[in-house]
Design a protein around this motif. Structure first.
Motif, PDB file in Angstrom:
ATOM      1  N   PRO A 524       0.828  -1.213   0.000  1.00  0.00           N
ATOM      2  CA  PRO A 524       0.000   0.000   0.000  1.00  0.00           C
ATOM      3  C   PRO A 524       0.863   1.263   0.000  1.00  0.00           C
ATOM      4  CG  PRO A 524      -0.870  -1.603   1.557  1.00  0.00           C
ATOM      5  CD  PRO A 524       0.453  -2.141   1.081  1.00  0.00           C
ATOM      6  N   GLY A 525       0.516   2.180  -0.879  1.00  0.00           N
ATOM      7  CA  GLY A 525       1.259   3.428  -0.989  1.00  0.00           C
ATOM      8  C   GLY A 525       2.282   3.435  -2.098  1.00  0.00           C
ATOM      9  N   LEU A 526       2.758   2.253  -2.495  1.00  0.00           N
ATOM     10  CA  LEU A 526       3.731   2.168  -3.578  1.00  0.00           C
ATOM     11  C   LEU A 526       2.993   1.811  -4.858  1.00  0.00           C
ATOM     12  CD1 LEU A 526       6.781   2.261  -4.335  1.00  0.00           C
ATOM     13  CD2 LEU A 526       6.783  -0.232  -4.091  1.00  0.00           C
ATOM     14  N   THR A 527       2.929   2.743  -5.780  1.00  0.00           N
ATOM     15  CA  THR A 527       2.205   2.559  -7.036  1.00  0.00           C
ATOM     16  C   THR A 527       3.146   2.791  -8.207  1.00  0.00           C
ATOM     17  OG1 THR A 527       1.566   4.884  -7.148  1.00  0.00           O
ATOM     18  CG2 THR A 527       0.085   3.378  -5.939  1.00  0.00           C
ATOM     19  N   LEU A 528       2.637   2.460  -9.382  1.00  0.00           N
ATOM     20  CA  LEU A 528       3.427   2.748 -10.576  1.00  0.00           C
ATOM     21  C   LEU A 528       3.676   4.245 -10.713  1.00  0.00           C
ATOM     22  CD1 LEU A 528       1.788   0.303 -13.157  1.00  0.00           C
ATOM     23  CD2 LEU A 528       4.022   0.083 -12.052  1.00  0.00           C
ATOM     24  N   LYS A 529       2.702   5.039 -10.290  1.00  0.00           N
ATOM     25  CA  LYS A 529       2.875   6.502 -10.359  1.00  0.00           C
ATOM     26  C   LYS A 529       3.993   6.957  -9.425  1.00  0.00           C
ATOM     27  CE  LYS A 529       0.562  10.938  -9.790  1.00  0.00           C
ATOM     28  NZ  LYS A 529       1.700  11.473  -9.013  1.00  0.00           N
ATOM     29  N   SER A 530       4.079   6.364  -8.235  1.00  0.00           N
ATOM     30  CA  SER A 530       5.145   6.776  -7.310  1.00  0.00           C
ATOM     31  C   SER A 530       6.519   6.392  -7.853  1.00  0.00           C
ATOM     32  CB  SER A 530       4.917   6.170  -5.930  1.00  0.00           C
ATOM     33  OG  SER A 530       4.878   4.764  -5.982  1.00  0.00           O
ATOM     34  N   LEU A 531       6.607   5.239  -8.515  1.00  0.00           N
ATOM     35  CA  LEU A 531       7.870   4.880  -9.149  1.00  0.00           C
ATOM     36  C   LEU A 531       8.201   5.840 -10.286  1.00  0.00           C
ATOM     37  CD1 LEU A 531       7.672   0.968  -9.353  1.00  0.00           C
ATOM     38  CD2 LEU A 531       9.001   2.347  -7.757  1.00  0.00           C
ATOM     39  N   LEU A 532       7.172   6.216 -11.046  1.00  0.00           N
ATOM     40  CA  LEU A 532       7.375   7.150 -12.142  1.00  0.00           C
ATOM     41  C   LEU A 532       7.825   8.507 -11.628  1.00  0.00           C
ATOM     42  CD1 LEU A 532       7.188   7.631 -15.187  1.00  0.00           C
ATOM     43  CD2 LEU A 532       4.777   8.266 -14.860  1.00  0.00           C
ATOM     44  N   ASP A 533       7.261   8.944 -10.502  1.00  0.00           N
ATOM     45  CA  ASP A 533       7.675  10.215  -9.904  1.00  0.00           C
ATOM     46  C   ASP A 533       9.153  10.191  -9.520  1.00  0.00           C
ATOM     47  OD1 ASP A 533       5.149  11.256 -10.222  1.00  0.00           O
ATOM     48  OD2 ASP A 533       4.505  10.827  -8.164  1.00  0.00           O
ATOM     49  N   LEU A 534       9.613   9.059  -8.975  1.00  0.00           N
ATOM     50  CA  LEU A 534      11.034   8.940  -8.622  1.00  0.00           C
ATOM     51  C   LEU A 534      11.906   9.046  -9.864  1.00  0.00           C
ATOM     52  CD1 LEU A 534      11.063   6.055  -5.967  1.00  0.00           C
ATOM     53  CD2 LEU A 534      11.624   8.458  -5.579  1.00  0.00           C
ATOM     54  N   ILE A 535      11.492   8.382 -10.926  1.00  0.00           N
ATOM     55  CA  ILE A 535      12.273   8.432 -12.166  1.00  0.00           C
ATOM     56  C   ILE A 535      12.317   9.846 -12.719  1.00  0.00           C
ATOM     57  CG2 ILE A 535      12.283   7.679 -14.574  1.00  0.00           C
ATOM     58  CD1 ILE A 535      11.134   5.008 -13.574  1.00  0.00           C
ATOM     59  N   ASN A 536      11.176  10.526 -12.746  1.00  0.00           N
ATOM     60  CA  ASN A 536      11.135  11.895 -13.267  1.00  0.00           C
ATOM     61  C   ASN A 536      11.968  12.835 -12.413  1.00  0.00           C
ATOM     62  OD1 ASN A 536       9.507  11.274 -15.464  1.00  0.00           O
ATOM     63  ND2 ASN A 536       7.606  11.553 -14.305  1.00  0.00           N
ATOM     64  N   THR A 537      11.973  12.599 -11.100  1.00  0.00           N
ATOM     65  CA  THR A 537      12.827  13.410 -10.223  1.00  0.00           C
ATOM     66  C   THR A 537      14.290  13.206 -10.574  1.00  0.00           C
ATOM     67  OG1 THR A 537      11.217  13.275  -8.416  1.00  0.00           O
ATOM     68  CG2 THR A 537      13.476  13.856  -7.831  1.00  0.00           C
ATOM     69  N   GLY A 538      14.672  11.959 -10.808  1.00  0.00           N
ATOM     70  CA  GLY A 538      16.049  11.675 -11.202  1.00  0.00           C
ATOM     71  C   GLY A 538      16.411  12.313 -12.529  1.00  0.00           C
TER      72      GLY A 538
END
Length: 671
Positions: A524-538
């Motif tokens: 819970p809380g870890l979604t594909l969107k949250s992974l995508l946000d990390l990538i975009n931040t990088g």
């Protein structure tokens, strides 16, 4: 020499080897560590190494140093022909190599003792003690049992073999055997320097070691008396000694001056070249302390918390350490006539540290860097103990106590190396400020179903080191094991991603583990969107703006698009990533990924795009990468792989033109 004495020293040497073998046995049951995972998978990168084409692809695949270290890669084939593999055979071979190096060291010290005109008993006893104290020293465990550091052990083998052959050739020249003397000398200095370099770059220091022996031990005592022999000897020392040694010194001075003038290495290390030059004397004094005041346990592999010196007085040990190093070098040079063995041991040590502890921007501190420099370290002590004309009983006691004490310490240390959990826990306790050590033990705690302990550990250090991506990512993993991640956890991961100077393969490995979790909803809380946000931040991190990190992150963004059943968006990301660095291997992997998830048409389009941009493939770097590219071209490797993948994607497209049914027949990666 009597028959008794003739067999005494070989028997004592065998006993020493058995003692060392016993001390190391517990460590043979340990696992792979740290850089092992970055280097050893090459064993299976293009398939099992069971034929000549895969053999040559593997042997030329190295990227460390311009040479790629093929001699080291070759020895790994003694232990495995594919990956994954078991660690035990690798560690066993490294132990055998360590014991062989002990025998070579005994032979070298015996030879040097004879050249100092010592009597045979004194010479051999001192050599045995010097070799035994080196062989049994606990500081060398991190080179012997850390598998990838076979690349630090093999140069020692080449250095000692090369010096022995050169010394033999020199003796032949003195006897007037010009042809044999020249051949042995050239083979020793030239041939084994080349072999040493093919194992690791510091093998190039062999000529400098020979020059030190020549100046300190040989020239004052033995020079060829025949004019032709003397000229040959001088020519050999010029071509194979002075010239390469001078070239190394000029290179190091250039790297240092260039770094001081233009700065750097920005984005790679958290310190400048100037700070590194100020720091390394402290590091060297720490090494010497560990050599002469050994202890059962040490900081191990994780020394990323070692603070760089920022000025002559910060920290306050900087200037004293620099003065101590200069004083030792000056004293050794002053003592070279009265105490040649002591002078040689000191200067040999500092010469051995030149490449890895000076201006080249490597990491600041690693114990295994002492393996070759410390070869002669204990020989002067052995010479003193072997001279039993005075203090006979105390010296005999020390001859017994010192090796046995080192054996006990080494055995205690290898017991730690033989247990992954104990090893991680102890290193974390010794290195409380090391992000690597804490992330490593947290991973072990998660693997052993103790995620809450990992969370407490990671949160504590992350509060002080918010830019450490390895701490933030592992914290998310631990949270997933205890019920889910919070917005604060994801925010901490994004903060780390926004300031991290380099994620290397860390984020890629973590992403591979967490993508299925995010897709399944098990955290819970870890979604594909949250992974995508990390990538975009990088992708927005200026420290990750180079083409390599940008390509890796854009590729992972395409992987998320595939997971979201958006093949066209994935194709766009993969195409953009390919344009950042046109590489055939990347094009194959991305296209195969599309096909494996049911999108063969997009995979074919990506291959078509590669065909359009393949003229922009970057030329291989200097050295082994050029050889590797030639091997691949000669084997017609890339055209064959593209033809095979294109054929498979075309078959999949014919059977599923609507791109809705995933195809299980396409390989996920090229062969």
């Amino acid at each position: 020499m009597t028959v008794h004495n003739r067999f005494l020293f070989p028997i004592l040497l065998v006993c020493t080897l058995l003692l060392a073998g016993w001390a190391y046995v517990p460590g043979l049951h340990g696992g792979f560590l740290f850089d092992d995972f970055a280097n050893l998978p090459a064993l299976g990168a293009t398939g099992p190494i069971d034929n000549w084409p895969t053999f040559w692809r593997y042997l030329t695949s190295g990227t460390a140093d311009p040479t790629g270290r093929p001699l080291t890669l070759l020895t790994f084939l003694l232990d495995a022909h594919n990956w994954p593999a078991a660690p035990y055979p690798f560690k066993r071979t490294s132990l055998i190599l360590h014991l062989l190096n002990g025998v070579l060291l005994y032979a070298l010290l015996t030879k040097l003792g004879r050249l100092l005109d010592l009597d045979e008993r004194h010479c051999k006893l001192a050599a045995l003690l010097g070799a035994a104290l080196w062989l049994l020293h606990p500081l060398l465990v991190s080179a012997t049992l850390y598998i990838v550091q076979r690349e630090a052990m093999l140069p020692a083998t080449c250095v000692m073999a090369g010096l022995l052959l050169w010394l033999h050739g020199r003796q032949q020249l003195i006897k007037g055997q010009l042809k044999a003397g020249t051949l042995w000398s050239v083979l020793g200095l030239g041939g084994f320097t080349l072999l040493g370099v093919l194992a690791k770059a510091n093998g190039a220091l062999l000529p400098l070691y020979a020059l030190l022996i020549e100046v300190i031990v040989l020239a004052p005592r033995q020079l060829p008396t025949i004019t032709t022999a003397r000229r040959l000897h001088r020519a050999i020392m010029l071509v194979f000694g002075i010239v390469p040694a001078t070239a190394i010194l000029i290179y190091l001075l250039y790297i240092g001056a260039h770094g001081l003038w233009v700065g750097g290495p920005e984005g790679i290390r958290p310190w400048s070249i100037g700070q590194r030059l100020l720091t390394e004397p402290r590091v060297l004094m720490d090494y010497l302390k560990l050599l002469w005041l050994p202890r059962p346990l040490s900081s191990g592999l994780f020394n990323d918390q070692y603070a760089a010196s920022t000025s002559w007085l910060h920290p306050d040990t900087t200037l004293p350490a620099l003065l101590a190093v200069l004083a030792l070098i000056a004293a050794a040079w002053h003592w070279r006539k009265r105490h040649p063995a002591l002078a040689l041991a000191i200067l040999f040590y500092f010469a051995g540290q030149l490449l890895e502890s000076s201006s080249i921007p490597l990491e600041l501190y690693f114990e295994h860097r002492n393996y070759v420099p410390a070869l002669l370290m204990f020989w002067p002590l052995g010479l003193w103990l072997a001279d039993t004309r005075a203090m006979r009983l105390p010296k005999y006691a020390l001859m017994l106590v010192l090796p046995l004490t080192l054996t006990w310490m080494t055995h205690a240390r290898t017991e730690v190396w033989g247990n992954v959990q104990t090893q991680a826990s102890i290193w974390a306790r010794i290195n409380p400020d090391s992000p690597r050590a804490q992330a490593n033990v947290a991973q072990i705690e998660m693997q052993t179903d103790h995620p809450r302990a990992a969370i407490h550990r990671l949160e504590t250090l992350l509060a002080a080191r918010p830019d450490q991506a390895q701490l933030a990512f592992n914290l998310v993993s631990a949270r997933c094991m205890t019920g889910g991640v919070s917005h604060a956890d994801l925010a901490a991961a994004q903060q780390a991603m926004s300031g991290s100077p380099s994620t290397g393969i860390l984020f890629t490995h973590w992403f591979e583990n967490m993508l299925p979790t995010a897709m399944s909803g098990h955290c819970p809380g870890l979604t594909l969107k949250s992974l995508l946000d990390l990538i975009n931040t990088g992708l927005q991190n200026p420290k990750l703006s180079a083409a390599g990190p940008q390509q890796d992150l854009t590729y992972l963004r395409g992987r998320i698009a595939i997971a979201q059943h958006q093949p066209n968006e994935a194709l766009t990301d993969f195409t953009h990533a390919l344009d950042l660095q046109v590489r055939p291997g990347f094009a194959l992997e991305a296209a195969a990924n599309l096909g494996a998830h049911g999108y063969p048409l997009q995979g074919l389009l990506l291959l078509n795009h590669y065909r359009q941009v393949q003229d922009h493939v970057a030329p291989p770097g200097f050295g082994m990468p050029m050889v590797h590219a030639w091997v691949l071209a000669r084997e017609n490797y890339w055209p064959h792989e593209f033809t095979h993948l294109r054929h498979q994607l075309s078959l999949d497209a014919q059977t599923d033109s609507a791109n809705t049914v995933p195809s299980g027949s396409t390989r996920s990666t090229p062969r």
